[in-house]
Motif scaffolding. Structure first.
Motif, PDB file in Angstrom:
ATOM      1  N   UNK A 406       7.876   1.520  -4.332  1.00 33.30           N
ATOM      2  CA  UNK A 406       7.714   0.872  -5.643  1.00 33.30           C
ATOM      3  C   UNK A 406       8.830  -0.149  -5.881  1.00 33.30           C
ATOM      4  N   UNK A 409       8.247  -3.195  -3.735  1.00 35.42           N
ATOM      5  CA  UNK A 409       7.156  -4.012  -4.264  1.00 35.42           C
ATOM      6  C   UNK A 409       7.645  -4.908  -5.401  1.00 35.42           C
ATOM      7  N   UNK A 410       8.547  -4.391  -6.214  1.00 37.23           N
ATOM      8  CA  UNK A 410       9.027  -5.183  -7.352  1.00 37.23           C
ATOM      9  C   UNK A 410      10.175  -6.115  -6.975  1.00 37.23           C
TER      10      UNK A 410
ATOM     11  N   UNK B 130       6.261  -6.078 -13.718  1.00 36.80           N
ATOM     12  CA  UNK B 130       6.587  -4.828 -13.054  1.00 36.80           C
ATOM     13  C   UNK B 130       5.506  -3.783 -13.320  1.00 36.80           C
ATOM     14  N   UNK B 131       4.788  -3.360 -12.301  1.00 33.44           N
ATOM     15  CA  UNK B 131       3.785  -2.296 -12.504  1.00 33.44           C
ATOM     16  C   UNK B 131       4.405  -1.046 -13.117  1.00 33.44           C
ATOM     17  N   UNK B 132       5.655  -0.747 -12.735  1.00 27.90           N
ATOM     18  CA  UNK B 132       6.295   0.463 -13.265  1.00 27.90           C
ATOM     19  C   UNK B 132       6.430   0.393 -14.788  1.00 27.90           C
ATOM     20  N   UNK B 164      -1.612 -10.900 -11.467  1.00 31.01           N
ATOM     21  CA  UNK B 164      -1.114 -10.077 -10.368  1.00 31.01           C
ATOM     22  C   UNK B 164      -1.988  -8.822 -10.221  1.00 31.01           C
ATOM     23  N   UNK B 166      -1.469  -6.067  -8.764  1.00 29.63           N
ATOM     24  CA  UNK B 166      -0.713  -4.813  -8.925  1.00 29.63           C
ATOM     25  C   UNK B 166      -0.621  -4.419 -10.400  1.00 29.63           C
TER      26      UNK B 166
END
Lengths: 445, 445
Positions: A406, A409-410, B130-132, B164, B166
């Motif tokens: 993760x 990826x970021x 940011x996916x997180x 994006x 993601x």
């Protein structure tokens, strides 16, 4: 009192955030106190309150508090103590515990709940000095466990030096040990940034005039503040079974607050609408504050006719009133469909003043539709939560590869390496590969 | 990395609230969307994002979301799902229940806890996507029970039209069913006031650039907003037993975020201070984002020497860091004295990225000292509470006199009469007198 169809009534109300001149003035005051401390505080107190003080005189003495007790009537003190006990009991039920989640691999996650350390309560002077509001601001902070609660209030009442004894007694009863005779934007600035005499706080709450409200907005970020209250509101949802005398009295109890207050009856009953309209007129003229109530009722009051109670509830939910009274045959059965209301009063004996003064729930409640997303003052307003993470070696070896995936990826390689250096050291470089393999297996499974 | 005595370090950091020009520009954008709806939204999207859209194209389609799944790597999806499960589990433990206090006299008091109805999550475009952070904003709202969670995100990534994949996958995994390709201040305004295509929300959260932050401030009051985040911070409290390689890696993982990020080591160990300083230099040059980390470390980083761990904790409490790592011989024993820290990471395996990505606690944490009075994003941020008061006849007859005493003291006769009409009607005028007598007896007793 005007009667109309609910569809014809405009729910939107404008919020007042002060003129540019007021904002400019407040910025100047805040900056003066921030940079020059007590000196500015005393100058501004002389300028705005007409009271000359030395720094040593800012703090209210124990003698003054004791003297205040001699000046209040015993029945006031009895009532105040009864209210305090109820408010305390209601808020005690809101207390929360820190918690931990201890996992089999040795990881501990949790939430540590702590009270704020120091809270400042602003109490206005003059006619807006309400002992009940002192209780409603102080007791939740105290129940939360805040060790230092400070009161500030202007040094003069109605032009004469001295603090209303009822306010001093209410604060003392609520448990405040530290009180200062200072008010206005300058008091807010002193609480936010501290001066030689007043230590800074973590949060400022309590009502005040527009300068106090603007000062709270100006210092927000340096400290927390409570929400800015708009004019008070009541919505009464009632059917045929409601007593028009009660309904009218409750609408008027809101209307007497100030000209901007809003009192709305929502009902499917044309008969009740007519009767309440007449009854409001009859009761209104008898009130000492009839002029204020008159203007409030004429400008912001209305009786709204709806097709059904369910349609009435839809109006309530769009309005999100501060106070909602439900005076219907079976009020509890409607509770589930009330989505937005700050405080809900069910049945004929739950007149709004019961909650304003005595029952226990807080009377500082979101106004102006903000009950859609905010809550009456409560114990949570005086706590903060810290996350707790104690990860075990086993958990890190297990989850490390996911974390690195993760982070990478970021584009945050440094984050990935903070994990990688540990995996390498704990289990050798092989562990990093093994963790990666596990992930791949996981995918295939 | 510079080493100095803790006393010599200035903890104060300035907060950025935008230039007057930026504020003015945001006000114009918000007003345009508020008054002209979709039309303004589409114009501004063309102007700022260089993408021409029709109103019908604003909403992201299911086909696009499905296509996004085909574009993300399986190991990313695995890691994302692992993180989601942990975040959900941690936040599930924060859920709260409505409660009632049913009293012997028939009075019912309570607190009704409800989720907000509709929440908007802003997700920035470009490198800050940011996916997180999508998970950290959406999952708490979902656990709270918010039925409608809406995502908005700019329609172009790095100059090219398209979102994006993601981000789309993260939102879909978190359970978002409604997504719009719109960003900037115009997206915030659309969420706050609604347009023909986008229904208004009750709360807006999620990070963004300065225009997004200012727009959130501008619409606050019409809707709720989350707090405005400052630059990220880490404080590491460590003793002799800490591994300098771990400490340096963790400091750098914060420093690589941006030039304004702050990484502070607090230690009584001169040896550790020297070793970490050397290790930071060694690791820093190896990072892809070395230039950013360099500037962050030079401008805002420091190794602070203190006389003892207890003295170090005092520095921590004054700092109120967003992230605190405790790398000492017995970290748990220090937990009780840590008053101010957004998230607390205990022991050598709790590297900050463990919490940033995976463990479960939220990674949106108060910055800039505001951990003194605020909390990481949590389920409570997406609920509201309504007070419930159902007073019984018996209770009203018993407490009526006290309520009237307090109301009359505050000059609110209308409040007293709302009680009085009930006492008269329920028990005749005699009851009013009896209640008054009771009060007097109470005083004498």
């Amino acid at each position: 009192m005007r009667i109309m169809r609910a569809e014809q009534f405009n729910l939107a109300r404008e919020v007042e955030y002060g003129t540019p001149e007021q904002n400019e003035s407040v910025r100047g005051i805040v900056e003066a106190v921030r940079t020059r401390g007590d000196e500015a505080l005393l100058e501004l107190t002389e300028q705005f309150d007409g009271v000359q003080l030395s720094a040593a005189q800012l703090r209210v003495t124990d003698e003054e508090i004791n003297a205040a007790y001699d000046r209040v009537e015993p029945d006031f003190l009895d009532a105040l103590r009864g209210a305090s006990a109820n408010i305390r009991a209601y808020h005690e039920r809101q207390r929360r515990q820190s918690w931990m989640d201890v996992q089999p691999d040795g990881t501990v996650l949790g939430q540590v709940i702590r009270p704020l350390k120091r809270v400042g309560v602003y109490v206005p002077g003059g006619k807006a000095a309400y002992p009940s509001s002192v209780l409603m601001n102080v007791i939740p902070a105290q129940v939360a466990g805040v060790p230092e609660i400070v009161m500030v209030t202007p040094p003069a009442t109605g032009g004469k030096p001295g603090i209303d004894p009822y306010i001093l007694v209410a604060a003392a009863e609520a448990g405040v040990k530290e009180m200062y005779r200072v008010g206005g934007a300058q008091a807010v600035a002193a609480l936010a940034y501290g001066t030689e005499s007043i230590a800074p706080v973590d949060k400022i709450c309590g009502p005040g005039n527009i300068f106090v409200a603007l000062a709270k907005r100006a210092v927000f970020g340096a400290v927390d503040i409570d929400s800015l209250a708009g004019p008070s509101e009541i919505a009464v949802l009632a059917d045929d079974t409601a007593d028009p005398v009660y309904v009218a009295a409750d609408l008027l109890s809101q209307a007497e607050h100030d000209e901007m207050a809003s009192s709305i009856l929502i009902t499917p009953s044309e008969r009740l609408a007519e009767e309440v309209s007449v009854e409001v007129e009859r009761q209104l003229v008898l009130l000492p504050r009839a002029a204020i109530a008159r203007e409030s009722i004429d400008r912001h009051g209305a009786i709204l006719l709806v097709d059904s109670l369910q349609a009435g509830i839809e109006v309530v939910n769009r309005m999100a009133p501060e106070h909602l009274e439900v005076l219907t045959a079976d009020p509890m059965s409607l509770l589930g469909s009330i989505e937005n209301a700050g405080a809900i009063f069910l049945g004929p004996y739950s007149s709004e003043p019961v909650g304003d003064y005595f029952a226990g729930p807080n009377h500082i409640i979101p106004t102006n539709g903000t009950a859609r997303f905010s809550s009456p003052v409560n114990v949570d307003d005086f706590i903060k939560k810290s996350s707790l993470i104690s990860y075990s070696r086993e958990a890190l070896l297990r989850d490390g590869a996911h974390i690195m995936t993760l982070a990478r990826h970021e584009g945050l390689e440094g984050h990935a390496r903070a994990i990688e250096v540990r995996l390498e050291k704990e289990a050798g470089a092989a562990a990093v590969d093994a963790a990666a393999q596990q992930t791949i297996k996981g995918k295939k499974a």
